[in-house]
Design an enzyme around this catalytic site. Structure first.
Site, PDB file in Angstrom:
ATOM      1  CB  CYS A   1      34.721 -27.668   6.411  1.00  0.00           C
ATOM      2  SG  CYS A   1      35.270 -28.850   5.187  1.00  0.00           S
TER       3      CYS A   1
ATOM      4  CG  PHE B   1      28.262 -32.348  -4.290  1.00  0.00           C
ATOM      5  CD1 PHE B   1      28.910 -33.481  -4.751  1.00  0.00           C
ATOM      6  CD2 PHE B   1      27.923 -32.271  -2.956  1.00  0.00           C
ATOM      7  CE1 PHE B   1      29.218 -34.522  -3.901  1.00  0.00           C
ATOM      8  CE2 PHE B   1      28.228 -33.311  -2.094  1.00  0.00           C
ATOM      9  CZ  PHE B   1      28.870 -34.435  -2.554  1.00  0.00           C
TER      10      PHE B   1
END
Lengths: 67, 339
Positions: free
Chosen positions: B181, B127
Protein backbone atom coordinates in the site's frame (compact mmCIF):
# COMPACT_ATOMS: atom_id res chain seq x y z
CA UNK A 1 1.38 -16.43 -30.84
CA UNK A 2 -1.94 -15.39 -29.37
CA UNK A 3 -2.88 -16.50 -25.86
CA UNK A 4 -5.50 -15.60 -23.26
CA UNK A 5 -4.02 -14.24 -20.04
CA UNK A 6 -6.48 -13.72 -17.17
CA UNK A 7 -9.33 -13.58 -19.66
CA UNK A 8 -7.69 -11.09 -22.02
CA UNK A 9 -6.36 -11.90 -25.47
CA UNK A 10 -2.64 -11.12 -25.69
CA UNK A 11 -0.32 -11.20 -28.70
CA UNK A 12 3.02 -12.53 -27.46
CA UNK A 13 6.23 -11.43 -29.10
CA UNK A 14 8.66 -14.01 -30.44
CA UNK A 15 10.98 -15.48 -27.84
CA UNK A 16 8.30 -16.00 -25.19
CA UNK A 17 8.17 -19.76 -25.32
CA UNK A 18 7.40 -21.00 -21.83
CA UNK A 19 5.73 -19.88 -18.61
CA UNK A 20 9.00 -18.61 -17.15
CA UNK A 21 9.47 -16.35 -20.21
CA UNK A 22 5.94 -15.07 -19.79
CA UNK A 23 6.47 -14.17 -16.14
CA UNK A 24 9.67 -12.34 -17.10
CA UNK A 25 7.78 -10.53 -19.86
CA UNK A 26 5.36 -9.21 -17.23
CA UNK A 27 8.29 -8.55 -14.89
CA UNK A 28 6.77 -10.69 -12.13
CA UNK A 29 9.38 -13.47 -12.11
CA UNK A 30 10.42 -12.51 -8.59
CA UNK A 31 6.91 -12.54 -7.18
CA UNK A 32 5.18 -15.49 -5.63
CA UNK A 33 2.66 -16.58 -8.23
CA UNK A 34 0.37 -19.46 -9.02
CA UNK A 35 0.01 -20.21 -12.73
CA UNK A 36 -2.62 -22.31 -14.45
CA UNK A 37 -2.38 -23.26 -18.13
CA UNK A 38 -5.50 -24.67 -19.80
CA UNK A 39 -6.90 -25.67 -16.44
CA UNK A 40 -3.73 -27.37 -15.21
CA UNK A 41 -2.12 -25.86 -12.18
CA UNK A 42 1.68 -25.70 -12.24
CA UNK A 43 4.22 -25.94 -9.49
CA UNK A 44 6.96 -23.33 -9.75
CA UNK A 45 9.37 -26.07 -10.85
CA UNK A 46 7.21 -26.57 -13.95
CA UNK A 47 7.31 -22.95 -15.15
CA UNK A 48 10.32 -23.39 -17.37
CA UNK A 49 9.33 -26.76 -18.76
CA UNK A 50 5.78 -25.73 -19.63
CA UNK A 51 5.84 -24.58 -23.25
CA UNK A 52 3.16 -22.22 -24.48
CA UNK A 53 1.09 -22.72 -27.61
CA UNK A 54 -1.29 -20.59 -29.62
CA UNK A 55 -4.71 -20.10 -27.94
CA UNK A 56 -3.50 -21.31 -24.52
CA UNK A 57 -5.60 -20.04 -21.64
CA UNK A 58 -3.33 -18.84 -18.88
CA UNK A 59 -4.29 -17.65 -15.41
CA UNK A 60 -1.67 -15.88 -13.34
CA UNK A 61 -2.39 -15.08 -9.71
CA UNK A 62 0.17 -13.19 -7.67
CA UNK A 63 0.13 -13.01 -3.92
CA UNK A 64 0.08 -9.62 -2.24
CA UNK A 65 0.35 -8.70 1.41
CA UNK A 66 -1.56 -5.44 1.87
CA UNK A 67 -4.71 -5.14 3.82
CA UNK B 1 -37.34 -10.04 20.03
CA UNK B 2 -37.02 -7.58 17.17
CA UNK B 3 -36.64 -8.63 13.58
CA UNK B 4 -33.16 -7.31 12.90
CA UNK B 5 -32.03 -10.55 11.22
CA UNK B 6 -35.25 -11.20 9.30
CA UNK B 7 -33.76 -10.50 5.86
CA UNK B 8 -30.85 -12.81 6.52
CA UNK B 9 -33.20 -15.53 7.79
CA UNK B 10 -35.33 -15.19 4.67
CA UNK B 11 -32.24 -16.09 2.67
CA UNK B 12 -32.81 -19.85 2.38
CA UNK B 13 -29.22 -21.12 2.76
CA UNK B 14 -29.09 -19.39 6.15
CA UNK B 15 -32.66 -19.47 7.47
CA UNK B 16 -33.58 -19.39 11.16
CA UNK B 17 -31.41 -22.37 11.99
CA UNK B 18 -28.41 -20.80 10.30
CA UNK B 19 -28.95 -17.56 12.17
CA UNK B 20 -29.03 -19.55 15.41
CA UNK B 21 -25.68 -21.03 14.49
CA UNK B 22 -24.20 -17.67 13.57
CA UNK B 23 -25.27 -16.20 16.91
CA UNK B 24 -23.27 -18.84 18.79
CA UNK B 25 -20.00 -18.40 16.89
CA UNK B 26 -16.79 -16.71 17.92
CA UNK B 27 -14.69 -15.12 15.16
CA UNK B 28 -11.14 -13.81 15.48
CA UNK B 29 -10.09 -11.00 13.15
CA UNK B 30 -6.39 -10.27 13.00
CA UNK B 31 -5.95 -6.69 11.85
CA UNK B 32 -8.27 -3.70 12.11
CA UNK B 33 -7.18 -1.78 9.03
CA UNK B 34 -9.18 -1.65 5.84
CA UNK B 35 -10.01 -5.37 5.58
CA UNK B 36 -10.54 -5.72 9.32
CA UNK B 37 -12.87 -2.73 9.56
CA UNK B 38 -15.11 -3.90 6.76
CA UNK B 39 -15.02 -7.56 7.81
CA UNK B 40 -15.78 -6.77 11.44
CA UNK B 41 -18.71 -4.54 10.54
CA UNK B 42 -20.18 -7.17 8.25
CA UNK B 43 -19.91 -9.94 10.87
CA UNK B 44 -21.25 -7.80 13.70
CA UNK B 45 -24.21 -6.73 11.57
CA UNK B 46 -24.77 -10.38 10.64
CA UNK B 47 -25.11 -11.16 14.34
CA UNK B 48 -22.18 -13.36 15.35
CA UNK B 49 -22.02 -14.13 19.05
CA UNK B 50 -18.50 -13.04 19.81
CA UNK B 51 -15.78 -11.10 18.04
CA UNK B 52 -12.14 -10.78 19.01
CA UNK B 53 -10.29 -8.14 17.02
CA UNK B 54 -6.57 -7.54 17.28
CA UNK B 55 -4.48 -4.68 15.94
CA UNK B 56 -1.22 -3.01 16.87
CA UNK B 57 -1.86 0.39 15.33
CA UNK B 58 -3.80 3.61 15.91
CA UNK B 59 -6.04 5.64 13.62
CA UNK B 60 -4.45 8.18 11.28
CA UNK B 61 -5.86 10.57 8.70
CA UNK B 62 -4.56 8.47 5.82
CA UNK B 63 -6.76 5.58 7.06
CA UNK B 64 -10.07 7.41 6.69
CA UNK B 65 -10.25 7.07 2.89
CA UNK B 66 -11.03 3.35 3.22
CA UNK B 67 -11.14 2.12 6.82
CA UNK B 68 -14.87 2.38 7.31
CA UNK B 69 -15.17 2.17 11.08
CA UNK B 70 -13.10 5.28 11.81
CA UNK B 71 -13.89 8.97 12.06
CA UNK B 72 -11.99 12.24 12.06
CA UNK B 73 -12.23 12.31 15.85
CA UNK B 74 -10.50 8.94 16.05
CA UNK B 75 -7.66 10.23 13.88
CA UNK B 76 -7.43 13.47 15.84
CA UNK B 77 -7.21 11.53 19.11
CA UNK B 78 -4.88 8.87 17.67
CA UNK B 79 -7.14 6.23 19.16
CA UNK B 80 -5.88 2.65 18.90
CA UNK B 81 -7.77 1.11 16.00
CA UNK B 82 -9.36 -1.69 17.99
CA UNK B 83 -10.67 0.76 20.60
CA UNK B 84 -12.21 2.97 17.92
CA UNK B 85 -13.51 -0.16 16.18
CA UNK B 86 -15.10 -1.52 19.34
CA UNK B 87 -16.83 1.82 20.02
CA UNK B 88 -18.37 1.83 16.56
CA UNK B 89 -19.17 -1.90 16.43
CA UNK B 90 -20.89 -1.83 19.83
CA UNK B 91 -23.06 1.03 18.61
CA UNK B 92 -23.96 -1.01 15.52
CA UNK B 93 -24.89 -4.19 17.40
CA UNK B 94 -24.85 -4.17 21.19
CA UNK B 95 -25.70 -7.87 21.44
CA UNK B 96 -22.31 -8.98 20.09
CA UNK B 97 -19.62 -9.56 22.67
CA UNK B 98 -16.56 -7.72 21.40
CA UNK B 99 -13.05 -8.07 22.72
CA UNK B 100 -10.55 -5.46 21.51
CA UNK B 101 -6.89 -6.36 21.87
CA UNK B 102 -4.17 -3.77 21.28
CA UNK B 103 -1.23 -5.95 20.36
CA UNK B 104 1.09 -7.12 17.66
CA UNK B 105 0.10 -10.72 16.95
CA UNK B 106 2.96 -12.86 18.22
CA UNK B 107 3.18 -16.64 18.01
CA UNK B 108 2.42 -17.16 21.67
CA UNK B 109 -0.63 -14.91 21.66
CA UNK B 110 -1.91 -16.27 18.36
CA UNK B 111 -1.90 -19.78 19.76
CA UNK B 112 -3.83 -18.61 22.79
CA UNK B 113 -6.44 -16.67 20.78
CA UNK B 114 -6.89 -19.39 18.18
CA UNK B 115 -7.84 -22.14 20.62
CA UNK B 116 -11.21 -20.62 21.50
CA UNK B 117 -12.55 -19.51 18.13
CA UNK B 118 -14.60 -21.03 15.32
CA UNK B 119 -13.00 -19.06 12.50
CA UNK B 120 -10.15 -16.64 11.80
CA UNK B 121 -10.37 -13.79 9.30
CA UNK B 122 -7.05 -12.55 7.97
CA UNK B 123 -6.96 -8.77 7.81
CA UNK B 124 -3.25 -8.33 8.33
CA UNK B 125 -0.87 -6.39 6.13
CA UNK B 126 2.10 -8.74 6.08
CA UNK B 127 3.02 -12.33 5.26
CA UNK B 128 4.94 -12.93 8.45
CA UNK B 129 1.78 -12.70 10.54
CA UNK B 130 -0.20 -14.67 7.97
CA UNK B 131 2.25 -17.55 8.17
CA UNK B 132 1.87 -17.55 11.95
CA UNK B 133 -1.92 -17.54 11.61
CA UNK B 134 -1.58 -20.39 9.13
CA UNK B 135 0.44 -22.50 11.56
CA UNK B 136 -1.79 -21.75 14.55
CA UNK B 137 -4.89 -22.56 12.48
CA UNK B 138 -3.39 -25.89 11.41
CA UNK B 139 -2.33 -26.66 14.96
CA UNK B 140 -5.86 -26.26 16.33
CA UNK B 141 -7.81 -27.22 13.20
CA UNK B 142 -9.48 -23.83 12.76
CA UNK B 143 -10.53 -22.59 9.31
CA UNK B 144 -9.16 -19.22 8.22
CA UNK B 145 -9.68 -16.95 5.27
CA UNK B 146 -6.71 -15.27 3.60
CA UNK B 147 -7.41 -11.89 2.08
CA UNK B 148 -5.14 -9.15 0.79
CA UNK B 149 -5.21 -6.18 -1.55
CA UNK B 150 -3.04 -3.49 -3.05
CA UNK B 151 -3.90 -0.85 -5.65
CA UNK B 152 -7.03 -2.12 -7.40
CA UNK B 153 -5.99 -5.77 -6.99
CA UNK B 154 -7.26 -8.27 -4.47
CA UNK B 155 -6.80 -11.93 -3.62
CA UNK B 156 -8.50 -14.38 -1.27
CA UNK B 157 -8.52 -18.06 -0.39
CA UNK B 158 -10.31 -20.10 2.25
CA UNK B 159 -8.08 -22.53 4.12
CA UNK B 160 -9.73 -25.52 5.77
CA UNK B 161 -7.38 -27.73 7.81
CA UNK B 162 -7.18 -31.35 6.59
CA UNK B 163 -9.00 -30.43 3.36
CA UNK B 164 -7.41 -27.63 1.38
CA UNK B 165 -3.77 -26.72 0.82
CA UNK B 166 -2.55 -24.28 3.45
CA UNK B 167 -0.88 -20.93 2.81
CA UNK B 168 2.53 -22.49 3.22
CA UNK B 169 1.67 -25.06 0.48
CA UNK B 170 0.66 -22.23 -1.85
CA UNK B 171 3.51 -19.84 -1.17
CA UNK B 172 6.39 -22.21 -0.49
CA UNK B 173 8.22 -19.38 1.18
CA UNK B 174 7.42 -16.03 2.78
CA UNK B 175 7.33 -13.49 -0.06
CA UNK B 176 9.61 -10.53 0.43
CA UNK B 177 9.26 -7.05 -1.01
CA UNK B 178 6.85 -6.53 -3.86
CA UNK B 179 4.16 -3.89 -4.04
CA UNK B 180 2.58 -2.63 -0.84
CA UNK B 181 0.00 0.00 0.00
CA UNK B 182 3.09 2.17 0.53
CA UNK B 183 4.24 2.07 -3.05
CA UNK B 184 1.08 1.34 -5.01
CA UNK B 185 -1.68 2.83 -2.87
CA UNK B 186 -5.07 1.19 -2.43
CA UNK B 187 -8.64 2.02 -3.42
CA UNK B 188 -11.65 1.27 -1.23
CA UNK B 189 -13.53 -0.94 -3.72
CA UNK B 190 -10.62 -3.41 -3.85
CA UNK B 191 -10.84 -3.71 -0.06
CA UNK B 192 -14.58 -4.24 -0.09
CA UNK B 193 -14.44 -6.81 -2.85
CA UNK B 194 -11.96 -8.92 -0.88
CA UNK B 195 -14.10 -8.55 2.22
CA UNK B 196 -17.24 -9.56 0.32
CA UNK B 197 -15.56 -12.82 -0.64
CA UNK B 198 -14.18 -13.35 2.85
CA UNK B 199 -17.45 -12.74 4.66
CA UNK B 200 -19.51 -14.83 2.22
CA UNK B 201 -17.15 -17.71 2.91
CA UNK B 202 -17.29 -16.92 6.63
CA UNK B 203 -21.09 -17.11 6.68
CA UNK B 204 -21.00 -20.47 4.89
CA UNK B 205 -18.59 -21.79 7.50
CA UNK B 206 -20.56 -20.33 10.41
CA UNK B 207 -23.85 -21.89 9.29
CA UNK B 208 -22.09 -25.19 8.54
CA UNK B 209 -22.66 -25.15 4.77
CA UNK B 210 -19.21 -26.39 3.79
CA UNK B 211 -20.48 -27.79 0.47
CA UNK B 212 -21.03 -24.24 -0.73
CA UNK B 213 -17.48 -23.12 -0.09
CA UNK B 214 -15.72 -21.79 -3.16
CA UNK B 215 -12.61 -23.99 -3.09
CA UNK B 216 -10.74 -21.71 -5.48
CA UNK B 217 -8.03 -19.11 -5.26
CA UNK B 218 -9.70 -15.86 -6.31
CA UNK B 219 -7.94 -12.81 -7.64
CA UNK B 220 -9.18 -9.73 -9.44
CA UNK B 221 -8.17 -6.30 -10.61
CA UNK B 222 -11.04 -3.84 -10.53
CA UNK B 223 -9.20 -1.25 -12.62
CA UNK B 224 -7.82 -3.58 -15.26
CA UNK B 225 -11.11 -5.50 -15.32
CA UNK B 226 -9.50 -8.85 -14.69
CA UNK B 227 -10.77 -11.80 -12.70
CA UNK B 228 -9.52 -15.31 -12.13
CA UNK B 229 -10.59 -18.28 -10.04
CA UNK B 230 -8.34 -21.29 -10.06
CA UNK B 231 -8.34 -24.68 -8.41
CA UNK B 232 -5.25 -25.14 -6.31
CA UNK B 233 -5.89 -28.38 -4.41
CA UNK B 234 -3.10 -30.07 -6.38
CA UNK B 235 -0.65 -27.74 -4.65
CA UNK B 236 -1.31 -29.38 -1.28
CA UNK B 237 2.04 -30.76 -0.19
CA UNK B 238 2.39 -33.98 1.76
CA UNK B 239 5.69 -32.75 3.16
CA UNK B 240 4.43 -29.25 4.00
CA UNK B 241 6.05 -28.07 7.28
CA UNK B 242 2.76 -26.46 8.36
CA UNK B 243 0.09 -28.99 7.35
CA UNK B 244 1.95 -32.13 6.22
CA UNK B 245 2.49 -35.41 8.06
CA UNK B 246 5.75 -34.38 9.67
CA UNK B 247 4.62 -30.87 10.47
CA UNK B 248 6.70 -28.63 12.72
CA UNK B 249 4.76 -25.34 12.57
CA UNK B 250 7.96 -23.43 11.77
CA UNK B 251 6.40 -19.97 11.77
CA UNK B 252 5.38 -20.27 15.41
CA UNK B 253 8.93 -20.77 16.55
CA UNK B 254 10.63 -17.80 18.10
CA UNK B 255 13.59 -17.58 15.75
CA UNK B 256 11.28 -17.14 12.77
CA UNK B 257 9.93 -13.90 14.10
CA UNK B 258 11.44 -10.56 13.31
CA UNK B 259 11.23 -7.83 15.84
CA UNK B 260 11.06 -5.02 13.33
CA UNK B 261 8.65 -4.46 10.47
CA UNK B 262 8.15 -1.81 7.82
CA UNK B 263 4.45 -0.87 8.00
CA UNK B 264 2.23 -1.11 4.94
CA UNK B 265 0.88 2.16 3.59
CA UNK B 266 3.07 4.37 5.70
CA UNK B 267 6.58 5.68 5.85
CA UNK B 268 7.09 3.87 9.15
CA UNK B 269 8.90 1.10 10.97
CA UNK B 270 7.63 -0.83 13.98
CA UNK B 271 10.02 -2.07 16.63
CA UNK B 272 9.08 -4.57 19.31
CA UNK B 273 11.06 -5.32 22.42
CA UNK B 274 12.14 -8.96 22.69
CA UNK B 275 10.12 -9.37 25.87
CA UNK B 276 6.89 -7.55 26.68
CA UNK B 277 7.34 -4.64 29.04
CA UNK B 278 5.03 -2.13 30.70
CA UNK B 279 6.09 1.41 29.96
CA UNK B 280 5.43 4.25 32.36
CA UNK B 281 4.21 6.70 29.74
CA UNK B 282 3.80 9.54 32.20
CA UNK B 283 7.41 9.36 33.30
CA UNK B 284 8.53 9.02 29.70
CA UNK B 285 6.53 12.11 28.79
CA UNK B 286 8.47 14.14 31.35
CA UNK B 287 11.81 12.84 30.08
CA UNK B 288 10.99 13.55 26.46
CA UNK B 289 9.70 17.05 27.14
CA UNK B 290 13.29 17.95 27.97
CA UNK B 291 14.56 16.68 24.63
CA UNK B 292 12.95 19.39 22.50
CA UNK B 293 10.23 18.44 20.04
CA UNK B 294 6.54 17.88 20.72
CA UNK B 295 5.13 15.30 23.13
CA UNK B 296 1.49 14.17 23.20
CA UNK B 297 0.03 11.45 25.40
CA UNK B 298 -3.26 9.59 25.81
CA UNK B 299 -4.00 6.60 28.08
CA UNK B 300 -2.71 4.13 25.47
CA UNK B 301 0.30 5.73 23.84
CA UNK B 302 2.72 8.59 23.68
CA UNK B 303 3.71 10.46 20.53
CA UNK B 304 6.98 12.33 20.23
CA UNK B 305 7.84 14.48 17.19
CA UNK B 306 11.38 15.53 16.48
CA UNK B 307 12.67 16.93 13.19
CA UNK B 308 11.11 14.96 10.32
CA UNK B 309 10.40 11.93 12.54
CA UNK B 310 7.63 11.02 14.90
CA UNK B 311 7.97 8.19 17.38
CA UNK B 312 4.91 6.64 18.94
CA UNK B 313 5.33 4.34 21.91
CA UNK B 314 2.62 2.03 23.23
CA UNK B 315 2.32 0.85 26.79
CA UNK B 316 3.63 -2.61 25.89
CA UNK B 317 6.90 -1.07 24.73
CA UNK B 318 6.25 -1.21 21.00
CA UNK B 319 7.43 1.79 19.05
CA UNK B 320 6.34 3.01 15.64
CA UNK B 321 8.89 5.27 14.01
CA UNK B 322 7.30 7.52 11.38
CA UNK B 323 9.27 9.29 8.68
CA UNK B 324 11.50 6.40 7.67
CA UNK B 325 11.38 3.02 5.96
CA UNK B 326 14.91 2.30 7.06
CA UNK B 327 14.95 -0.22 9.90
CA UNK B 328 18.38 0.69 11.21
CA UNK B 329 17.57 4.39 11.18
CA UNK B 330 14.39 3.56 13.07
CA UNK B 331 16.35 1.51 15.59
CA UNK B 332 18.78 4.36 16.09
CA UNK B 333 15.93 6.74 16.93
CA UNK B 334 14.35 4.09 19.13
CA UNK B 335 17.48 3.62 21.15
CA UNK B 336 18.17 7.33 21.23
CA UNK B 337 14.87 8.20 22.87
CA UNK B 338 13.65 5.06 24.57
CA UNK B 339 16.87 3.48 25.79
Amino acid sequence: MNVIVNGESVQLQDGIENVKDLLEHYDIQDKVVVVEVNGNILTSAQHQSTRLSDKDRIEIVHFVGGG
Amino acid sequence: MNNRYSRQELFTPIGKAGQENISRKHVLIIGAGALGSAGAEALVRAGIGQLTIVDRDYVEWSNLQRQQLYTEDDARNRLPKVIAAKNRLSAINSSVSIEAIIADASALELKEWTQNVDLIIDATDNFETRMMINDAAQMYGIPWIYGACVGSYGITYTIIPKKTPCLSCLLGTVPLGGLTCDTAGIIGPAVNMVVSYQISEALKILVGDSDSLRNKLISFDLWKNQYSAIKVEKLKKKDCPSCGKERTYPYLSFENQTKTAVLCGRDSVQIRPAHPVVRDLEALEKTLQKQGGTVQRNPYLLSFSTGSHRLVIFQDGRVIVHGTKNISEAKTLYHRYFG
